[in-house]
Scaffold this motif. Sequence first.
Motif, PDB file in Angstrom:
ATOM      1  N   PHE A   1       0.837  -1.207   0.000  1.00 59.48           N
ATOM      2  CA  PHE A   1       0.000   0.000   0.000  1.00 59.48           C
ATOM      3  C   PHE A   1       0.869   1.253   0.000  1.00 59.48           C
ATOM      4  CE2 PHE A   1      -1.714   3.308   2.855  1.00 59.48           C
ATOM      5  CZ  PHE A   1      -2.769   3.761   2.078  1.00 59.48           C
ATOM      6  N   LEU A   2       1.895   1.276   0.845  1.00 56.75           N
ATOM      7  CA  LEU A   2       2.729   2.470   0.978  1.00 56.75           C
ATOM      8  C   LEU A   2       3.579   2.726  -0.262  1.00 56.75           C
ATOM      9  CD1 LEU A   2       3.820   2.119   4.716  1.00 56.75           C
ATOM     10  CD2 LEU A   2       2.143   3.714   3.751  1.00 56.75           C
ATOM     11  N   LEU A   3       3.954   1.672  -0.980  1.00 59.29           N
ATOM     12  CA  LEU A   3       4.720   1.850  -2.214  1.00 59.29           C
ATOM     13  C   LEU A   3       3.917   2.642  -3.244  1.00 59.29           C
ATOM     14  CD1 LEU A   3       6.432  -1.642  -2.614  1.00 59.29           C
ATOM     15  CD2 LEU A   3       7.597   0.546  -2.316  1.00 59.29           C
ATOM     16  N   ASN A   4       2.586   2.498  -3.193  1.00 61.63           N
ATOM     17  CA  ASN A   4       1.722   3.193  -4.148  1.00 61.63           C
ATOM     18  C   ASN A   4       1.042   4.420  -3.541  1.00 61.63           C
ATOM     19  OD1 ASN A   4       1.998   1.276  -6.379  1.00 61.63           O
ATOM     20  ND2 ASN A   4       0.943  -0.156  -5.037  1.00 61.63           N
ATOM     21  N   TYR A   5       1.391   4.729  -2.286  1.00 66.33           N
ATOM     22  CA  TYR A   5       0.769   5.869  -1.607  1.00 66.33           C
ATOM     23  C   TYR A   5       1.272   7.160  -2.242  1.00 66.33           C
ATOM     24  CZ  TYR A   5      -0.344   9.117   2.201  1.00 66.33           C
ATOM     25  OH  TYR A   5      -0.815  10.168   2.949  1.00 66.33           O
ATOM     26  N   SER A   6       0.335   8.052  -2.614  1.00 68.80           N
ATOM     27  CA  SER A   6       0.710   9.246  -3.382  1.00 68.80           C
ATOM     28  C   SER A   6       1.033  10.447  -2.498  1.00 68.80           C
ATOM     29  CB  SER A   6      -0.423   9.619  -4.344  1.00 68.80           C
ATOM     30  OG  SER A   6      -1.632   9.869  -3.619  1.00 68.80           O
ATOM     31  N   GLY A   7       0.734  10.369  -1.197  1.00 62.72           N
ATOM     32  CA  GLY A   7       1.011  11.494  -0.318  1.00 62.72           C
ATOM     33  C   GLY A   7       2.440  11.483   0.200  1.00 62.72           C
ATOM     34  N   VAL A   8       2.720  12.364   1.154  1.00 62.69           N
ATOM     35  CA  VAL A   8       4.040  12.435   1.799  1.00 62.69           C
ATOM     36  C   VAL A   8       4.105  11.362   2.888  1.00 62.69           C
ATOM     37  CG1 VAL A   8       5.539  13.838   3.264  1.00 62.69           C
ATOM     38  CG2 VAL A   8       4.365  14.879   1.313  1.00 62.69           C
ATOM     39  N   LEU A   9       5.185  10.610   2.909  1.00 58.47           N
ATOM     40  CA  LEU A   9       5.368   9.554   3.906  1.00 58.47           C
ATOM     41  C   LEU A   9       6.555   9.910   4.803  1.00 58.47           C
ATOM     42  CD1 LEU A   9       4.765   6.667   5.024  1.00 58.47           C
ATOM     43  CD2 LEU A   9       6.407   5.813   3.344  1.00 58.47           C
ATOM     44  N   ILE A  10       6.330   9.860   6.124  1.00 58.62           N
ATOM     45  CA  ILE A  10       7.406  10.044   7.105  1.00 58.62           C
ATOM     46  C   ILE A  10       7.409   8.803   7.985  1.00 58.62           C
ATOM     47  CG2 ILE A  10       8.328  11.492   8.955  1.00 58.62           C
ATOM     48  CD1 ILE A  10       6.680  13.815   7.793  1.00 58.62           C
ATOM     49  N   LEU A  11       8.522   8.094   8.012  1.00 58.38           N
ATOM     50  CA  LEU A  11       8.579   6.776   8.650  1.00 58.38           C
ATOM     51  C   LEU A  11       9.691   6.709   9.694  1.00 58.38           C
ATOM     52  CD1 LEU A  11       7.733   3.716   8.677  1.00 58.38           C
ATOM     53  CD2 LEU A  11       9.433   3.367   6.866  1.00 58.38           C
ATOM     54  N   VAL A  12       9.311   6.285  10.906  1.00 58.87           N
ATOM     55  CA  VAL A  12      10.285   5.909  11.928  1.00 58.87           C
ATOM     56  C   VAL A  12      10.153   4.413  12.130  1.00 58.87           C
ATOM     57  CG1 VAL A  12      11.023   6.167  14.324  1.00 58.87           C
ATOM     58  CG2 VAL A  12      10.076   8.124  13.109  1.00 58.87           C
ATOM     59  N   SER A  13      11.228   3.673  11.918  1.00 64.65           N
ATOM     60  CA  SER A  13      11.141   2.223  12.084  1.00 64.65           C
ATOM     61  C   SER A  13      12.521   1.632  12.307  1.00 64.65           C
ATOM     62  CB  SER A  13      10.505   1.570  10.846  1.00 64.65           C
ATOM     63  OG  SER A  13      10.396   0.177  11.012  1.00 64.65           O
ATOM     64  N   HIS A  14      12.573   0.620  13.206  1.00 62.05           N
ATOM     65  CA  HIS A  14      13.811  -0.136  13.338  1.00 62.05           C
ATOM     66  C   HIS A  14      13.822  -1.302  12.354  1.00 62.05           C
ATOM     67  CE1 HIS A  14      11.021  -2.244  16.196  1.00 62.05           C
ATOM     68  NE2 HIS A  14      11.488  -3.272  15.511  1.00 62.05           N
ATOM     69  N   ASP A  15      12.756  -1.447  11.570  1.00 59.16           N
ATOM     70  CA  ASP A  15      12.675  -2.487  10.546  1.00 59.16           C
ATOM     71  C   ASP A  15      13.426  -1.996   9.309  1.00 59.16           C
ATOM     72  OD1 ASP A  15      11.876  -4.202   8.431  1.00 59.16           O
ATOM     73  OD2 ASP A  15      10.055  -4.756   9.532  1.00 59.16           O
ATOM     74  N   ARG A  16      14.645  -2.493   9.132  1.00 59.48           N
ATOM     75  CA  ARG A  16      15.495  -2.014   8.040  1.00 59.48           C
ATOM     76  C   ARG A  16      14.902  -2.324   6.681  1.00 59.48           C
ATOM     77  NH1 ARG A  16      19.885  -5.657  10.599  1.00 59.48           N
ATOM     78  NH2 ARG A  16      17.871  -6.605  11.112  1.00 59.48           N
ATOM     79  N   TYR A  17      14.153  -3.425   6.594  1.00 56.22           N
ATOM     80  CA  TYR A  17      13.519  -3.802   5.332  1.00 56.22           C
ATOM     81  C   TYR A  17      12.517  -2.724   4.912  1.00 56.22           C
ATOM     82  CZ  TYR A  17      11.075  -6.707   1.891  1.00 56.22           C
ATOM     83  OH  TYR A  17      10.518  -7.197   0.746  1.00 56.22           O
ATOM     84  N   LEU A  18      11.672  -2.286   5.868  1.00 61.93           N
ATOM     85  CA  LEU A  18      10.701  -1.236   5.555  1.00 61.93           C
ATOM     86  C   LEU A  18      11.393   0.061   5.152  1.00 61.93           C
ATOM     87  CD1 LEU A  18       7.761  -1.347   8.157  1.00 61.93           C
ATOM     88  CD2 LEU A  18       7.676  -1.851   5.720  1.00 61.93           C
ATOM     89  N   LEU A  19      12.427   0.448   5.909  1.00 62.30           N
ATOM     90  CA  LEU A  19      13.150   1.683   5.587  1.00 62.30           C
ATOM     91  C   LEU A  19      13.742   1.627   4.181  1.00 62.30           C
ATOM     92  CD1 LEU A  19      15.084   2.673   8.849  1.00 62.30           C
ATOM     93  CD2 LEU A  19      13.271   3.964   7.731  1.00 62.30           C
ATOM     94  N   ASP A  20      14.338   0.497   3.836  1.00 59.80           N
ATOM     95  CA  ASP A  20      14.972   0.372   2.529  1.00 59.80           C
ATOM     96  C   ASP A  20      13.952   0.417   1.394  1.00 59.80           C
ATOM     97  OD1 ASP A  20      17.483   0.276   3.547  1.00 59.80           O
ATOM     98  OD2 ASP A  20      17.712  -1.884   3.430  1.00 59.80           O
TER      99      ASP A  20
END
Length: 619
Positions: A477-496
Amino acid sequence: MSILSTERLGHSYHDRWLFRNLHFGLQRGDRIALVGPNGAGKSSLLRALAGELDPVEGTVVRERGVRIGFLSQDPAFDEYATVNDFIYHADNEQQRLVRAYEKLIADPEADVRRITELTEQLSALNAWEYEHHIKSILTRLQIADFSQRVANLSGGQRKRLALAKLLIDEPDIYILDEPTNHLDIETIEWLEKLLTGGQKTVLLVTHDRYFLDTVCTQIRELDRGKINNYAGNYSYYLERRAEAEEAAGMQLERNRNLLRRELEWMRRQPQARGTKSKARIDAFYDLEEKTKGQQSNQTIQLSVNVSRQGGKILELDRISKSYNGRHLIGNFSYVFKKGDRIGLAGRNGTGKSTFLNLITGNEQPDSGAITVGATTVFGYYRQGGLALQGNERVIDVVKGVAEYIKMANGESLSASQLLTQFLFPPEKQFGLVGKLSGGERKRLQLMRVLMQNPNVLILDEPANDLDIDTLNVLEAFLLNYSGVLILVSHDRYLLDRLTDQLFIFDGAGAVSIYNGNYAAYKSEQAEVEREVKAIEAPKIAESFPTPSKKIKLSYKERLEFQALDQEIMHLEQRIQEQTEILNNITDHTELADIATELTKLNQELDAKSERWIELSEYN
């Protein structure tokens, strides 16, 4: 030969069977990940294997004398008053002596003879190295105040303290329920190396796909009360599961087609009298039961409308923020643009959550200005979760936001329909929030955030307690999300996967901007470290020359050896003094400065202790 196994294990929760007739075995050296959807019973199974939960039926068999270390999602410390009480157990001789020695050293009127006796005992048991091992683990997990009362610790501190104790004890079996929660990325990478060294036996539940791939060599999937085994890491498991689901789907379709034909025959068939007809009728009922048991895997459908976004989104003009004298954010400026996908990086406590509270207006900067665009709609998924009453119904939680929700395709769904898409069937919708699992509560929170149709989506540790399947859907869902995304995560996979720019917080006020994802940033950092080591290596070699094979020390080395005794004693005294100061101050700036100095002192002590050991071999 299994050192831990089950026999016909079964457990139910709120009148629902999580699993029955379950057979599970763990052998020495296994590193196994337990995966499955939220609510499948993963945590209950871990607790039963660890002896923390009595199953409704069946037994857990453990090899005699095997020591199990269990890290739960919410550790309990009821009988321990302070961090010291929890870490240093009376039944461990080394830990008991170390604690007694530290108490004496802290006492200015301590008996010198008693200190000498303890020193000899510690040396005889090789407890100095053991103490260093304890302090290294505690430092890594950001535990500095040993006199602090456990009751006053935050949830994250309690989880790190429980993990520290487990690692210090070095059990025969490590059973870990979400061990990466509340850890920063550097600490997770350190934990990976620790768990993969020394042929440890590990069973864990984690949402962190990089951690899972690095640590585990087998996957056990708990699905609809059954265990499916997969050799290999998580990537291999995904391939095999996709093949199995495809085959199961084809078989299900064949069974349904056959059932339709047999149903027509049953309607035409008079009451069976012949053996052949009776056998066919029995086969029909068997097929009907089998088809009922086969269900297509449900997945969450994330598809919400994004509010229209104007030209101005969010502007930060030289903002600063401090707490109790500690400078977290200093003179930082940034103008957010359409399509920004930003990850916040930095160790725990460096100001990431503070930054999110500033831009959403929950806190005000000490100086500088924050301008929010007129059309900007924030969706803020908080790390702390939902503050809900356990006696509140799930559907009422959703209706509290809206009765109908507009989706991306223009359709409007009722609260009940949207809950169904988020895998909350009617019995869950009208059930109580208190009966939801931790992951289900987080899924409900995510749903409430997306219902607001945000065009600036802020996710603070969204991976905590969500199952991997839900994370995969969220990621898509987030890969196709058209708005601004700000992410805090210790999940390196998600960050990458989800970010292409980083704001890096150093905890001392500096926030630097890096263009690239986390993997690229770490690669550059590693290259810088290699260059620094290459420069420093000759200096270190000159300061501490490697001794050639010899019988005794030179005159110069004997002087160095004698001086090291005093230097090590002075360093230990300095560390003790700084630790006492650390335990008695509340100023965040001073705390940070002293913590930094303690790290340097410990590093210097390690280097001199290694040199002392090296020279002592020839003394």
